[in-house]
Design a protein around this motif. Structure first.
Motif, mmCIF file in Angstrom:
data_model
loop_
_atom_site.group_PDB
_atom_site.id
_atom_site.type_symbol
_atom_site.label_atom_id
_atom_site.label_comp_id
_atom_site.label_asym_id
_atom_site.label_seq_id
_atom_site.Cartn_x
_atom_site.Cartn_y
_atom_site.Cartn_z
ATOM 1 N N ARG A 168 1.071 -1.635 0.259
ATOM 2 C CA ARG A 168 0.133 0.234 0.007
ATOM 3 C C ARG A 168 0.563 1.170 -0.246
ATOM 4 N NH1 ARG A 168 -3.107 -2.816 3.247
ATOM 5 N NH2 ARG A 168 -2.561 -2.077 5.390
ATOM 6 N N THR A 169 2.253 1.030 0.764
ATOM 7 C CA THR A 169 2.932 2.371 1.003
ATOM 8 C C THR A 169 3.398 2.945 -0.775
ATOM 9 O OG1 THR A 169 3.540 2.240 3.629
ATOM 10 C CG2 THR A 169 4.977 2.876 1.900
ATOM 11 N N ALA A 170 4.066 1.989 -1.095
ATOM 12 C CA ALA A 170 4.373 1.528 -2.532
ATOM 13 C C ALA A 170 3.351 2.249 -3.120
ATOM 14 C CB ALA A 170 4.872 0.543 -3.189
ATOM 15 N N TRP A 171 2.712 1.827 -3.482
ATOM 16 C CA TRP A 171 1.495 2.302 -4.588
ATOM 17 C C TRP A 171 1.544 3.877 -4.562
ATOM 18 C CZ3 TRP A 171 -2.952 4.091 -5.440
ATOM 19 C CH2 TRP A 171 -4.091 3.942 -6.750
ATOM 20 N N ASN A 172 1.227 4.105 -3.140
ATOM 21 C CA ASN A 172 -0.172 5.802 -2.917
ATOM 22 C C ASN A 172 1.807 6.067 -3.278
ATOM 23 O OD1 ASN A 172 -2.006 4.835 -1.582
ATOM 24 N ND2 ASN A 172 -1.266 4.245 0.838
ATOM 25 N N LYS A 173 3.266 5.405 -3.087
ATOM 26 C CA LYS A 173 3.837 7.094 -2.965
ATOM 27 C C LYS A 173 3.934 7.024 -5.116
ATOM 28 C CE LYS A 173 7.462 9.928 -1.478
ATOM 29 N NZ LYS A 173 6.789 10.531 -0.934
ATOM 30 N N LEU A 174 4.426 5.740 -5.441
ATOM 31 C CA LEU A 174 4.527 5.819 -6.986
ATOM 32 C C LEU A 174 3.488 6.722 -7.742
ATOM 33 C CD1 LEU A 174 5.039 2.147 -7.658
ATOM 34 C CD2 LEU A 174 6.802 4.061 -7.681
ATOM 35 N N ARG A 175 3.766 6.979 -8.442
ATOM 36 C CA ARG A 175 3.102 8.118 -9.943
ATOM 37 C C ARG A 175 2.112 7.152 -10.337
ATOM 38 N NH1 ARG A 175 4.738 7.190 -14.837
ATOM 39 N NH2 ARG A 175 7.052 7.127 -14.544
ATOM 40 N N PRO A 176 1.185 7.416 -11.379
ATOM 41 C CA PRO A 176 0.944 6.829 -12.223
ATOM 42 C C PRO A 176 1.574 5.904 -13.330
ATOM 43 C CG PRO A 176 -0.953 8.081 -11.672
ATOM 44 C CD PRO A 176 0.482 8.344 -11.178
ATOM 45 N N GLY A 177 1.293 4.555 -13.913
ATOM 46 C CA GLY A 177 2.026 4.252 -14.401
ATOM 47 C C GLY A 177 4.220 3.930 -13.773
ATOM 48 N N GLY A 178 3.961 4.345 -12.459
ATOM 49 C CA GLY A 178 5.132 3.778 -11.971
ATOM 50 C C GLY A 178 5.223 2.697 -10.995
ATOM 51 N N ARG A 179 6.419 1.991 -10.867
ATOM 52 C CA ARG A 179 6.629 0.950 -10.953
ATOM 53 C C ARG A 179 7.609 0.714 -9.527
ATOM 54 N NH1 ARG A 179 10.541 -1.245 -14.017
ATOM 55 N NH2 ARG A 179 10.786 0.754 -14.539
ATOM 56 N N LEU A 180 6.867 -0.496 -9.443
ATOM 57 C CA LEU A 180 7.564 -1.391 -7.210
ATOM 58 C C LEU A 180 8.502 -2.671 -7.806
ATOM 59 C CD1 LEU A 180 8.488 -1.779 -4.677
ATOM 60 C CD2 LEU A 180 5.991 -2.703 -4.660
ATOM 61 N N ILE A 181 9.773 -2.013 -7.584
ATOM 62 C CA ILE A 181 10.697 -3.978 -8.141
ATOM 63 C C ILE A 181 11.024 -4.684 -6.728
ATOM 64 C CG2 ILE A 181 12.699 -4.392 -8.964
ATOM 65 C CD1 ILE A 181 10.805 -3.201 -10.558
ATOM 66 N N THR A 182 10.130 -5.581 -6.306
ATOM 67 C CA THR A 182 10.744 -6.578 -5.386
ATOM 68 C C THR A 182 11.992 -7.715 -5.751
ATOM 69 O OG1 THR A 182 9.289 -8.224 -5.312
ATOM 70 C CG2 THR A 182 8.563 -5.720 -3.924
ATOM 71 N N ILE A 183 12.971 -7.339 -4.787
ATOM 72 C CA ILE A 183 13.570 -9.133 -5.380
ATOM 73 C C ILE A 183 13.990 -10.170 -3.788
ATOM 74 C CG2 ILE A 183 15.842 -7.452 -5.257
ATOM 75 C CD1 ILE A 183 17.040 -10.015 -6.283
ATOM 76 N N ASP A 184 13.618 -10.849 -3.604
ATOM 77 C CA ASP A 184 13.842 -11.918 -2.671
ATOM 78 C C ASP A 184 14.349 -13.265 -2.814
ATOM 79 O OD1 ASP A 184 12.543 -10.087 0.037
ATOM 80 O OD2 ASP A 184 11.215 -9.550 -1.670
ATOM 81 N N GLY A 185 14.564 -13.972 -1.481
ATOM 82 C CA GLY A 185 15.036 -15.250 -2.080
ATOM 83 C C GLY A 185 13.307 -16.208 -1.597
ATOM 84 N N THR A 186 13.536 -17.604 -2.676
ATOM 85 C CA THR A 186 12.551 -17.883 -2.605
ATOM 86 C C THR A 186 12.644 -19.728 -2.878
ATOM 87 O OG1 THR A 186 10.036 -17.834 -4.330
ATOM 88 C CG2 THR A 186 12.380 -18.137 -5.076
ATOM 89 N N LEU A 187 11.776 -20.265 -2.450
ATOM 90 C CA LEU A 187 11.773 -21.896 -2.996
ATOM 91 C C LEU A 187 10.788 -22.435 -3.610
ATOM 92 C CD1 LEU A 187 11.199 -21.758 1.006
ATOM 93 C CD2 LEU A 187 13.520 -21.797 -0.484
ATOM 94 N N VAL A 188 11.955 -22.810 -4.810
ATOM 95 C CA VAL A 188 11.161 -23.541 -6.485
ATOM 96 C C VAL A 188 11.614 -24.798 -5.986
ATOM 97 C CG1 VAL A 188 10.708 -21.137 -7.473
ATOM 98 C CG2 VAL A 188 12.722 -22.485 -7.040
ATOM 99 N N PRO A 189 10.952 -26.064 -6.998
ATOM 100 C CA PRO A 189 11.467 -27.173 -6.315
ATOM 101 C C PRO A 189 13.115 -27.869 -7.455
ATOM 102 C CG PRO A 189 8.724 -26.861 -7.696
ATOM 103 C CD PRO A 189 9.452 -25.528 -7.355
#
Ligand SMILES: C[S@@+](CC[C@H](N)C(=O)[O-])C[C@H]1O[C@@H](n2cnc3c(N)ncnc32)[C@H](O)[C@@H]1O
Length: 207
Positions: free
Chosen positions: A129-150
């Motif tokens: 929600r914080t990222a969405w509120n702070k971004l302009r229309p068309g702006g992007r949030l980029i996230t990266i995290d460790g993940t578990l896959v088979p």
């Protein structure tokens, strides 16, 4: 707080030890790939870095970006202020408590680099929600995290499960955190970002 701060992992609370460990694992390489392939910043972008740590990402961003970073750790924020001074603003805030009082226009890019896996679902929803509120229309949030896959190596799985963050998720779980708020979410899984075996989930969320 959903991260381990005791035992052997407590030394990572020191900004110097944290940065050194990141460098050895290949964080610089990972930041270069992220900037080139996912963040794709422009010279005068307003960048909003949530859980910025010591703000090392600034070294990889164009010189004239406007940068706002915040993090839960006062030690990391003090280190960011010492290193980068007036290249940005750096505040110690929990993402769950962030209030936007600035009148600096919408951000072009929001970042949450290595943060979601530290957050329980409520805090992760607050981040979105914080990222969405702070971004302009068309702006992007980029996230990266460790993940578990088979299909990942046993070594990658072991390293990821040793992380301080206690909310490692599968790619679909990260994605559904984002789609609760963002209309467009592109999910990528990569095994080649660090020097050690590791699997990352990257989200590109467009407002
Ligand atoms: C893996 S580090 C990544 C730091 C930085 N983004 C980077 O790329 O170097 C995760 C960061 O999230 C911060 N963090 C954890 N929980 C947080 C919260 N609730 N609010 C804000 N920051 C938080 C930690 O203090 C830490 O600096």
């Amino acid at each position: 707080m959903a991260q381990i701060t005791h035992g052997v992992r407590s030394v990572l609370s020191s900004a110097v030890v944290y940065d050194l460990t990141q460098r050895i694992l290949g964080a610089e390489r990972s930041r270069r790939i992220l900037v080139r392939d996912y963040i794709r910043p422009e010279q005068s972008d307003l960048v909003f870095d949530i859980g910025c740590g010591t703000a090392e990402m600034l070294r990889h961003l164009p010189e004239h970006v406007r940068y706002i970073g915040f993090d839960l750790s006062q030690d990391y924020i003090d280190a960011a202020r010492r290193r980068f001074g007036d290249r940005g603003s750096f505040e110690c805030i929990d993402v769950a408590d962030y209030q936007d009082t600035a009148h600096d226009g919408g951000a072009d890019i929001a970042l949450a680099i290595g943060l979601l896996h530290h957050l329980d679902d409520d805090r992760a929803a607050a981040l979105m929600r914080t990222a969405w509120n702070k971004l302009r229309p068309g702006g992007r949030l980029i996230t990266i995290d460790g993940t578990l896959v088979p299909d990942q190596s046993g070594m990658a799985r072991t390293i990821i499960l040793k992380d301080r963050g206690q909310n490692i998720r599968e790619p679909g779980q990260y994605t559904s955190l984002a789609t609760q708020v963002f209309g467009s979410v592109k999910t990528t899984v990569r095994h080649d970002m660090l020097y050690v075996p590791y699997t990352h989930c990257i989200l590109e969320c467009t407002r």
